[in-house]
Design an enzyme around this catalytic site. Structure first.
Site, PDB file in Angstrom:
ATOM      1  N   PHE A   1      68.682   9.483 -50.812  1.00 10.81           N
ATOM      2  CA  PHE A   1      69.351   8.699 -52.713  1.00 10.81           C
ATOM      3  C   PHE A   1      69.132   9.044 -53.723  1.00 10.81           C
ATOM      4  O   PHE A   1      68.065   8.947 -54.495  1.00 10.81           O
ATOM      5  CB  PHE A   1      68.913   6.828 -51.818  1.00 10.81           C
ATOM      6  CG  PHE A   1      69.802   6.590 -51.143  1.00 10.81           C
ATOM      7  CD1 PHE A   1      70.640   6.523 -50.822  1.00 10.81           C
ATOM      8  CD2 PHE A   1      68.681   5.901 -50.195  1.00 10.81           C
ATOM      9  CE1 PHE A   1      71.228   6.038 -49.661  1.00 10.81           C
ATOM     10  CE2 PHE A   1      69.832   4.865 -49.448  1.00 10.81           C
ATOM     11  CZ  PHE A   1      70.637   4.948 -48.889  1.00 10.81           C
TER      12      PHE A   1
ATOM     13  N   ARG B   1      90.047  15.220 -56.322  1.00  9.99           N
ATOM     14  CA  ARG B   1      90.806  14.727 -55.571  1.00  9.99           C
ATOM     15  C   ARG B   1      89.413  14.203 -53.606  1.00  9.99           C
ATOM     16  O   ARG B   1      88.654  14.742 -54.348  1.00  9.99           O
ATOM     17  CB  ARG B   1      90.762  16.147 -54.595  1.00  9.99           C
ATOM     18  CG  ARG B   1      91.703  17.021 -53.980  1.00  9.99           C
ATOM     19  CD  ARG B   1      91.994  18.256 -52.848  1.00  9.99           C
ATOM     20  NE  ARG B   1      92.415  18.495 -51.684  1.00  9.99           N
ATOM     21  CZ  ARG B   1      92.695  19.384 -51.265  1.00  9.99           C
ATOM     22  NH1 ARG B   1      91.955  20.501 -52.210  1.00  9.99           N
ATOM     23  NH2 ARG B   1      93.609  19.638 -50.788  1.00  9.99           N
ATOM     24  N   ILE B   2      90.415  13.362 -53.531  1.00  6.87           N
ATOM     25  CA  ILE B   2      89.322  13.000 -52.210  1.00  6.87           C
ATOM     26  C   ILE B   2      89.893  13.125 -51.023  1.00  6.87           C
ATOM     27  O   ILE B   2      90.916  13.211 -49.823  1.00  6.87           O
ATOM     28  CB  ILE B   2      89.974  11.547 -52.034  1.00  6.87           C
ATOM     29  CG1 ILE B   2      89.484  10.473 -53.835  1.00  6.87           C
ATOM     30  CG2 ILE B   2      89.454  10.290 -50.776  1.00  6.87           C
ATOM     31  CD1 ILE B   2      88.694  10.613 -53.993  1.00  6.87           C
TER      32      ILE B   2
ATOM     33  N   LYS C   1      87.899   7.868 -45.084  1.00  3.74           N
ATOM     34  CA  LYS C   1      87.247   7.229 -44.785  1.00  3.74           C
ATOM     35  C   LYS C   1      85.687   7.308 -45.255  1.00  3.74           C
ATOM     36  O   LYS C   1      84.588   6.274 -45.405  1.00  3.74           O
ATOM     37  CB  LYS C   1      87.336   7.620 -43.206  1.00  3.74           C
ATOM     38  CG  LYS C   1      86.906   6.545 -42.281  1.00  3.74           C
ATOM     39  CD  LYS C   1      87.057   6.591 -41.278  1.00  3.74           C
ATOM     40  CE  LYS C   1      86.869   5.328 -39.786  1.00  3.74           C
ATOM     41  NZ  LYS C   1      87.354   5.649 -38.823  1.00  3.74           N
TER      42      LYS C   1
ATOM     43  N   GLY D   1      83.046  14.343 -57.488  1.00  4.68           N
ATOM     44  CA  GLY D   1      81.966  14.504 -57.227  1.00  4.68           C
ATOM     45  C   GLY D   1      81.677  12.677 -56.676  1.00  4.68           C
ATOM     46  O   GLY D   1      82.319  12.127 -57.974  1.00  4.68           O
TER      47      GLY D   1
ATOM     48  N   GLY E   1      79.820  10.022 -55.001  1.00  5.80           N
ATOM     49  CA  GLY E   1      78.305  10.068 -54.058  1.00  5.80           C
ATOM     50  C   GLY E   1      77.487   9.189 -55.723  1.00  5.80           C
ATOM     51  O   GLY E   1      76.947   7.724 -55.665  1.00  5.80           O
ATOM     52  N   GLU E   2      77.830   9.126 -56.621  1.00  5.61           N
ATOM     53  CA  GLU E   2      76.627   8.713 -57.810  1.00  5.61           C
ATOM     54  C   GLU E   2      77.875   7.592 -57.990  1.00  5.61           C
ATOM     55  O   GLU E   2      77.636   6.707 -59.019  1.00  5.61           O
ATOM     56  CB  GLU E   2      75.833   9.452 -58.919  1.00  5.61           C
ATOM     57  CG  GLU E   2      75.946  11.306 -58.556  1.00  5.61           C
ATOM     58  CD  GLU E   2      74.613  10.973 -57.721  1.00  5.61           C
ATOM     59  OE1 GLU E   2      74.136  10.012 -57.825  1.00  5.61           O
ATOM     60  OE2 GLU E   2      74.658  11.963 -57.247  1.00  5.61           O
TER      61      GLU E   2
END
Length: 726
Positions: free
Chosen positions: A228, A616-617, A621, A690, A692-693
């Site tokens: 993290f 875009r993913i 999952k 991106g 994660g943030e």
């Protein structure tokens, strides 16, 4: 070239490394036990400021199995350390700058011997009174500022004016895997197994510290058990492990204890944040003034991008900001998930909610009224900005319109029920990256890059990109990472890995596929001889004509027939240079429902929904894993997490998992994430932004706004405690 069929990207696939992790076969830093390894344990300072006057190691050295005790009294000089802080923490000086600072390292043949010996090292100090209280200490230096328009005059003339002060407690990362380093020397060559989010960064740091060529340092970090942001830089224990290995001539393992994680690595700093805003009667913002103070260590200034949200999120013609750092006698702060933006979202999105209540306007409607058409801080067009769609989908899926807007109006027995909303935003970060791509004669591919995987699923997402670009199945592609001998990659932080390394993987795999197609159309023995390369695609490891799948051959036949053991190439990605053409951010709309016990003040989150415009993913999952994990982290920041410091001596009182509270399974309700379909072609070649943030930003203010709606009480300090609601 014909577009490649997409079978892996976008599919909800399980982690390719999942079996290794659940069966214990994945090796983390502390799992490495090279033959003859010995153990190092750090002795921590018991004062926060002063100077060491003596170190008595006689009792420690008398313990069975103890090899040495290293301190500033006997450590070799390392003249190439970059900063006074680095020299200090490699035992080049006897000064003490924070409580828990490493003052010695005990090396012994067993961990138990090292631990006991460390406990009997006697250190004496000439101690001074530390300054550790953000609320009382003065700032230092010039503030970081931003301004447009005349915010003070616009605020004076605003029809509606509000002034609020918010406080955010310090948060710690508390990843599952402790920080650990295993070091060994072979002559002047150093190898370390380390918990790091930046393999190349650790390599550079150690090479500089020991004045050896970068190529003489090898850093290996194939698995990271959560970080993290805590492993984005090289902390003192890494250098100390290498130093101990060099001085003893042994292979040394150093693992920080759970307690040492709180001062041996960094944290999200505490903030005091005031907001003054003005608007017209319809809620159109006319002026916002942000003034904030954040804690930092006295020896090193840490400043996060905390001003960005206030500059670009809403249409505001007049803005003034000032961010002052407050030097304290504490260890260095560092980046933590959603750095800067997560912090700023709480005061900004709480203030918007307060304005909505003042005006009697729905909080979502108020935000939509202040949606800009272009970035108000730069005048640039947005690459994509679909916040309206995020809110539209969220309103429908969350059932927002079913709520009674009046605070403290909905009950479930003794529980007061409330719903809240907040906007999330995080900028698109990209860095140069490389990836090697190799296709063997057996039709399998190997891709390598010195990237990290601290949990988002980098192994899997890179394999998905590579499989589609090469036209192979997932099982025929292997992606490897976490070794400094591999092509360079940036740190895994700032949500840059997929955009950067993923684009390099895409580039390399495209190059190799095109190389194979060229060989085929030029090979007289190939069924594709003479074909237009632009009409050839690859599916399942077989090259064929797009309009005639029967005409083609496999990679295996092509490579073998041409007497090639393999094909290989290097993929690269470099962000565009020159002036920016677009304002690029990821966005989210966070919805929360809470229940507050009317008598006890206990807060329970009942459900959360996040709707994201994140390009875009690659892997839905994995995206869900990111989003739901971030919601858990945001709930912790909103309701539980904070460090308590004894200001008399600078000691962290709750440096353990018993007293530093984190969400557990019973705290986590129904969590759901939705991703808008689409991509951002301006951001990078694979269209990602991106994730994660952005998934952490906005969670805490959504919970805080829901608490207000439930109780009618506005709590402006995180975490929100029962005491604050009673």
């Amino acid at each position: 070239m014909s577009p490649q069929p997409q079978a892996a990207v976008g599919a909800p696939l399980s982690r390719v490394d999942g079996r290794l992790k659940v069966t214990g076969q994945a090796k983390y830093a502390a799992d490495h036990d090279p033959e003859g390894v010995v153990h190092a344990v750090v002795v921590d300072s018991t004062v926060a400021l002063g100077r060491i006057t003596g170190i008595d190691t006689r009792a420690a050295l008398a313990q069975p199995g103890v090899l040495t005790v290293i301190s500033h009294l006997n450590a070799p000089e390392l003249p190439n350390l970059d900063t006074p802080f680095e020299r200090l923490l490699a035992f080049q000086d006897g000064r003490i700058l924070f409580h828990g600072q490493p003052v010695a390292v005990v090396v012994a043949t067993t961990l138990e011997s090292a631990q006991h010996a460390a406990s009997v090292v006697e250190v004496t100090y000439d101690a001074e009174q530390p300054s550790t209280d953000l609320t009382e200490a003065p700032p230092a230096g010039d503030p970081e500022t931003y301004a447009r328009g005349d915010a003070d005059e616009a605020l004076r003339s605003a029809a509606v004016r509000l002034e609020m002060a918010y406080r955010l407690a310090r948060n710690h990362h508390n990843a599952m895997e402790p920080h650990a380093t295993v070091a060994r020397w072979d002559g002047d060559k150093l190898m370390v197994w380390d918990k790091t989010q930046y393999v190349v960064g650790t390599q550079n740091q150690l090479a500089g510290a020991f004045n050896i060529p970068r190529e003489s340092v090898r850093v290996i970090s194939p698995f990271v058990g959560g970080a993290f942001g805590s492993a984005l830089r090289t902390w003192p224990h890494v250098t100390l492990a290498a130093l101990a290995a060099r001085m003893t001539g042994r292979r040394v393992k150093l693992v920080l204890t759970r307690r040492q994680q709180y001062f041996g690595t960094g944290y999200r700093p505490a903030y005091e944040y005031s907001v003054r805003l003005g608007s017209d009667r319809r809620g159109h913002l006319t002026a916002v003034i942000h003034e904030l103070r954040s804690e930092t260590s006295r020896y090193e200034t840490h400043m996060e991008p905390v001003l960005g949200i206030g500059q670009m999120l809403y249409t505001t013609p007049n803005v003034r900001q000032a961010h002052r750092s407050v030097p304290l006698d504490v260890n260095a702060a560092t980046w933590m998930r959603g750095p800067g933006y997560s912090t700023a979202a709480f005061p900004m999105e709480s203030a918007l909610d307060e304005l909505a209540h003042e005006l009697g306007v729905d909080p979502i409607e108020l935000r939509l009224r202040n949606e800009p058409e272009e970035d108000p801080s730069t005048g640039l067009p947005f690459s994509t900005r679909r916040l309206r769609d995020c809110y539209r989908v969220g309103v429908r899926e969350f059932g927002w319109n079913r709520r009674n807007p009046e605070p403290r109006s909905t009950r479930d027995g003794d529980w007061l029920i409330g719903t809240g909303v907040a906007t999330g935003v995080y900028d698109v970060v990209r860095s140069a990256a490389q990836a090697s791509v190799r296709l063997d004669a057996n039709g399998t591919a190997l891709i390598e890059s010195s990237a990290s995987d601290m949990g988002p699923g980098t192994y899997t997402s890179m394999t998905q990109v590579a499989a589609d670009a090469l036209g192979l199945t997932m099982r025929n592609v292997t992606f490897r990472l976490g070794d400094s001998v591999m092509p360079p990659a940036p740190a895994q932080g700032g949500s840059r890995t997929m955009a950067s390394v993923g684009s390099a993987v895409q580039d390399g795999c495209d190059r190799l596929r095109q190389q194979a197609i060229r060989i085929a159309v030029e090979d007289e023995d190939s069924p594709l001889y003479g074909a237009d390369a632009a009409d050839v695609v690859v599916r399942g490891g077989r090259l064929h004509m797009k309009d005639n799948p029967a005409q083609g051959e496999t990679y295996r036949h092509l490579v073998t027939r041409n007497d090639r053991g393999h094909l290989e190439t290097l993929g690269t990605f470099t962000p565009p240079s020159g002036p920016a053409r677009f304002s690029m951010y990821a966005y989210g709309a966070m919805f929360a429902e809470v229940a507050v016990d009317a008598r006890l003040g206990l807060v329970r989150v009942r459900r959360m929904l996040g709707v994201y415009d994140a390009g875009r993913i690659i892997s839905p999952k994995l995206a869900d894993s990111q989003a739901l994990g971030a919601m858990v982290g945001g709930i912790g920041a909103a309701l539980l997490e904070h460090t308590v410091t004894d200001h008399r001596d600078g000691r962290l009182v709750n440096a353990n998992l018993a007293d530093y509270l984190l969400p557990v399974n019973a705290d986590i309700p129904d969590l759901r994430a939705i991703y808008l379909d689409g991509e951002d072609p301006e951001a990078d070649p694979i269209g990602v932004k991106g994730l994660g943030e952005i998934v952490q930003v906005g969670v805490a203010p959504a919970v805080a706004n829901a608490v207000f709606h439930a109780t009618g009480r506005r709590i402006r300090e995180l975490p929100i405690t029962a005491e604050a609601l009673l």
